[in-house]
Write a protein that holds these residues in place. Structure first.
Motif, PDB file in Angstrom:
ATOM      1  N   GLN A  60       0.840  -1.194   0.000  1.00  0.00           N
ATOM      2  CA  GLN A  60       0.000   0.000   0.000  1.00  0.00           C
ATOM      3  C   GLN A  60       0.874   1.243   0.000  1.00  0.00           C
ATOM      4  O   GLN A  60       1.866   1.331   0.720  1.00  0.00           O
ATOM      5  N   SER A  61       0.493   2.202  -0.834  1.00  0.00           N
ATOM      6  CA  SER A  61       1.231   3.459  -0.927  1.00  0.00           C
ATOM      7  C   SER A  61       0.284   4.617  -0.612  1.00  0.00           C
ATOM      8  O   SER A  61      -0.933   4.460  -0.574  1.00  0.00           O
ATOM      9  N   ILE A  62       0.847   5.791  -0.400  1.00  0.00           N
ATOM     10  CA  ILE A  62       0.066   6.965  -0.018  1.00  0.00           C
ATOM     11  C   ILE A  62      -0.795   7.414  -1.195  1.00  0.00           C
ATOM     12  O   ILE A  62      -0.335   7.499  -2.331  1.00  0.00           O
ATOM     13  N   SER A  63      -2.064   7.686  -0.906  1.00  0.00           N
ATOM     14  CA  SER A  63      -2.956   8.208  -1.939  1.00  0.00           C
ATOM     15  C   SER A  63      -3.918   9.197  -1.308  1.00  0.00           C
ATOM     16  O   SER A  63      -4.234   9.099  -0.113  1.00  0.00           O
ATOM     17  N   ALA A  64      -4.403  10.148  -2.115  1.00  0.00           N
ATOM     18  CA  ALA A  64      -5.319  11.163  -1.599  1.00  0.00           C
ATOM     19  C   ALA A  64      -6.702  10.586  -1.331  1.00  0.00           C
ATOM     20  O   ALA A  64      -7.436  11.090  -0.480  1.00  0.00           O
ATOM     21  N   SER A  65      -7.062   9.523  -2.040  1.00  0.00           N
ATOM     22  CA  SER A  65      -8.368   8.899  -1.844  1.00  0.00           C
ATOM     23  C   SER A  65      -8.271   7.423  -2.172  1.00  0.00           C
ATOM     24  O   SER A  65      -7.409   6.990  -2.935  1.00  0.00           O
ATOM     25  N   GLY A  66      -9.154   6.623  -1.577  1.00  0.00           N
ATOM     26  CA  GLY A  66      -9.155   5.193  -1.840  1.00  0.00           C
ATOM     27  C   GLY A  66      -7.929   4.512  -1.247  1.00  0.00           C
ATOM     28  O   GLY A  66      -7.265   5.026  -0.356  1.00  0.00           O
ATOM     29  N   ALA A  67      -7.644   3.326  -1.767  1.00  0.00           N
ATOM     30  CA  ALA A  67      -6.485   2.545  -1.322  1.00  0.00           C
ATOM     31  C   ALA A  67      -5.667   2.167  -2.549  1.00  0.00           C
ATOM     32  O   ALA A  67      -6.174   1.538  -3.473  1.00  0.00           O
ATOM     33  N   LYS A  68      -4.413   2.540  -2.540  1.00  0.00           N
ATOM     34  CA  LYS A  68      -3.527   2.344  -3.683  1.00  0.00           C
ATOM     35  C   LYS A  68      -2.450   1.327  -3.330  1.00  0.00           C
ATOM     36  O   LYS A  68      -1.781   1.452  -2.302  1.00  0.00           O
ATOM     37  N   TYR A  69      -2.300   0.313  -4.175  1.00  0.00           N
ATOM     38  CA  TYR A  69      -1.309  -0.745  -3.970  1.00  0.00           C
ATOM     39  C   TYR A  69      -0.437  -0.838  -5.208  1.00  0.00           C
ATOM     40  O   TYR A  69      -0.932  -0.752  -6.339  1.00  0.00           O
ATOM     41  N   GLU A  70       0.859  -1.048  -5.022  1.00  0.00           N
ATOM     42  CA  GLU A  70       1.751  -1.166  -6.161  1.00  0.00           C
ATOM     43  C   GLU A  70       2.954  -2.032  -5.818  1.00  0.00           C
ATOM     44  O   GLU A  70       3.279  -2.240  -4.649  1.00  0.00           O
ATOM     45  N   PHE A  78      -2.588  -1.035  -8.484  1.00  0.00           N
ATOM     46  CA  PHE A  78      -3.994  -1.414  -8.307  1.00  0.00           C
ATOM     47  C   PHE A  78      -4.588  -0.414  -7.329  1.00  0.00           C
ATOM     48  O   PHE A  78      -4.215  -0.384  -6.158  1.00  0.00           O
ATOM     49  N   TRP A  79      -5.512   0.412  -7.809  1.00  0.00           N
ATOM     50  CA  TRP A  79      -6.034   1.525  -7.034  1.00  0.00           C
ATOM     51  C   TRP A  79      -7.529   1.322  -6.846  1.00  0.00           C
ATOM     52  O   TRP A  79      -8.288   1.281  -7.810  1.00  0.00           O
ATOM     53  N   ILE A  80      -7.976   1.194  -5.591  1.00  0.00           N
ATOM     54  CA  ILE A  80      -9.358   0.851  -5.281  1.00  0.00           C
ATOM     55  C   ILE A  80     -10.092   2.056  -4.730  1.00  0.00           C
ATOM     56  O   ILE A  80      -9.611   2.743  -3.819  1.00  0.00           O
ATOM     57  N   LYS A  81     -11.283   2.311  -5.289  1.00  0.00           N
ATOM     58  CA  LYS A  81     -12.166   3.357  -4.797  1.00  0.00           C
ATOM     59  C   LYS A  81     -13.575   2.778  -4.776  1.00  0.00           C
ATOM     60  O   LYS A  81     -14.198   2.608  -5.819  1.00  0.00           O
ATOM     61  N   GLY A  82     -14.070   2.466  -3.576  1.00  0.00           N
ATOM     62  CA  GLY A  82     -15.386   1.851  -3.462  1.00  0.00           C
ATOM     63  C   GLY A  82     -15.367   0.448  -4.035  1.00  0.00           C
ATOM     64  O   GLY A  82     -14.494  -0.349  -3.713  1.00  0.00           O
ATOM     65  N   ASP A  83     -16.360   0.144  -4.904  1.00  0.00           N
ATOM     66  CA  ASP A  83     -16.406  -1.180  -5.511  1.00  0.00           C
ATOM     67  C   ASP A  83     -15.810  -1.184  -6.912  1.00  0.00           C
ATOM     68  O   ASP A  83     -16.021  -2.109  -7.687  1.00  0.00           O
ATOM     69  N   GLU A  84     -15.050  -0.141  -7.244  1.00  0.00           N
ATOM     70  CA  GLU A  84     -14.354  -0.062  -8.518  1.00  0.00           C
ATOM     71  C   GLU A  84     -12.859   0.082  -8.266  1.00  0.00           C
ATOM     72  O   GLU A  84     -12.424   0.467  -7.183  1.00  0.00           O
ATOM     73  N   SER A  86      -8.835   0.643 -10.548  1.00  0.00           N
ATOM     74  CA  SER A  86      -8.097   0.816 -11.797  1.00  0.00           C
ATOM     75  C   SER A  86      -6.816   0.010 -11.705  1.00  0.00           C
ATOM     76  O   SER A  86      -6.208  -0.099 -10.642  1.00  0.00           O
ATOM     77  N   LEU A  87      -6.447  -0.567 -12.833  1.00  0.00           N
ATOM     78  CA  LEU A  87      -5.235  -1.373 -12.923  1.00  0.00           C
ATOM     79  C   LEU A  87      -4.319  -0.736 -13.949  1.00  0.00           C
ATOM     80  O   LEU A  87      -4.726  -0.483 -15.084  1.00  0.00           O
ATOM     81  N   VAL A  88      -3.079  -0.478 -13.540  1.00  0.00           N
ATOM     82  CA  VAL A  88      -2.069   0.049 -14.460  1.00  0.00           C
ATOM     83  C   VAL A  88      -0.967  -0.986 -14.573  1.00  0.00           C
ATOM     84  O   VAL A  88      -0.299  -1.306 -13.584  1.00  0.00           O
ATOM     85  N   ALA A  89      -0.794  -1.538 -15.759  1.00  0.00           N
ATOM     86  CA  ALA A  89       0.227  -2.551 -16.012  1.00  0.00           C
ATOM     87  C   ALA A  89       0.862  -2.273 -17.360  1.00  0.00           C
ATOM     88  O   ALA A  89       0.165  -2.009 -18.347  1.00  0.00           O
ATOM     89  N   ASP A  90       2.189  -2.318 -17.395  1.00  0.00           N
ATOM     90  CA  ASP A  90       2.940  -2.045 -18.625  1.00  0.00           C
ATOM     91  C   ASP A  90       2.550  -0.705 -19.240  1.00  0.00           C
ATOM     92  O   ASP A  90       2.471  -0.556 -20.464  1.00  0.00           O
TER      93      ASP A  90
END
Length: 303
Positions: A60-70, A78-84, A86-90
């Protein structure tokens, strides 16, 4: 697997700031992105992301909102906000949906028989063929050796997202589980076998020992609710899936009634014929789905 002194591991999914309410146990949180599906398990300050068998450890890394994992390298986010999420890969970003519909979790093993169930934040264990029972709060998950871990007052569990086969029925499960109580160490399987089938399309490669016709589209998709759908080469089809402790069956099925070239129609008829005979499944060492009828491979598919 590492064991340090008397500390064994209990893999249970507990609370995460990314979610509200009851959180699924283990890897029961389903992830459906634009091009890939899988599951995720959370621990304090970290997550394990399993996308089609490609397992990544994220912090887990610092984020302004939600929970961000990298990852440590930052090449997977992998950045989670509610039940949605976003995935950033390559360098490419895609939107993902999270599902916690089936958050009840079970695990078990044999010789001696034991079963564990988790629901609504409680862990219930039946040990020694049911002679011993425990009912405790689910503790908070931690990470150890790339897996989720817990240690409770009376028992410990270690959960890893690797394919596991029940040593009596042969049924495949998505998680390998080790339980320790005192000096007793037990091994078994956890999670729902349906999780291995559901998600993105399986593309059929062989039907009754024959490869599919070039450029023909034969697919099989299983939903978390236990429905099957797909393309049979000419027509689309839908139907039911029944998965029990003893095996897998498909049907009844309904399909459209389009006419196609004779070779496609023959292949489609063969596909439906063998699909109705399926009685169990497995995932082989390459990740392919293998469907059996009376211990004979009748369908092979791959994502």
């Amino acid at each position: 697997m590492l064991i340090r002194e008397s500390v064994f591991l209990l893999a249970v999914l507990s609370g995460s700031s990314a979610f509200s309410g009851d959180i699924p146990f283990g890897f029961s949180t389903q992830v459906a992105c634009e091009t890939v599906t899988g599951r995720v398990g959370f621990a304090e300050g970290a997550a394990i992301l399993d996308l089609g068998g490609d397992i990544s450890l994220l912090h887990q890394s610092i984020s302004a909102s939600g929970a961000k994992y990298e990852t440590e390298a930052g090449d997977l986010v992998f950045w989670i906000k509610g039940d949605e999420a976003s995935l950033v890969a390559d360098g490419a970003q895609q939107t993902c949906q999270l599902s916690q519909e089936a958050f009840d979790w079970t695990a078990g093993g044999n010789e001696p028989g034991w079963r564990i169930g988790v629901a609504e934040g409680r862990l219930e264990a039946l040990l020694d063929y049911g002679e011993t029972s425990l009912d405790v709060d689910v503790p908070e998950a931690r990470l150890f050796d790339g897996a989720l871990w817990y240690e409770g007052l009376e028992l410990s569990l270690f959960l890893r997202p690797t394919l596991c086969h029940d040593d009596m029925t042969g049924m495949p499960y998505p998680e390998s589980v080790t339980l320790k109580r005192g000096e007793q160490v037990l091994h078994g399987c956890g999670g729902a076998p349906l999780a291995l089938l559901s998600g993105s399309d399986w593309r059929i490669e062989e039907i009754a020992g024959q490869g599919v016709i070039d450029a023909s589209d034969v697919t099989l998709t299983v939903s978390p609710e236990g429905q099957v759908s797909g393309q049979a080469g000419c027509n689309r089809y839908t139907g039911g899936v029944e998965l029990t402790g003893e095996g897998l069956t498909f049907g009844p099925l309904a399909s459209t009634r389009m006419m196609c070239p004779e070779t496609l129609m023959v292949q489609e008829a063969r596909y439906f014929e063998v699909l109705f005979t399926v009685d169990r499944f497995d995932i082989d060492e390459t990740g392919a789905l293998v469907l059996y009828s009376l211990d004979e491979v009748v369908i092979t598919a791959r994502r």
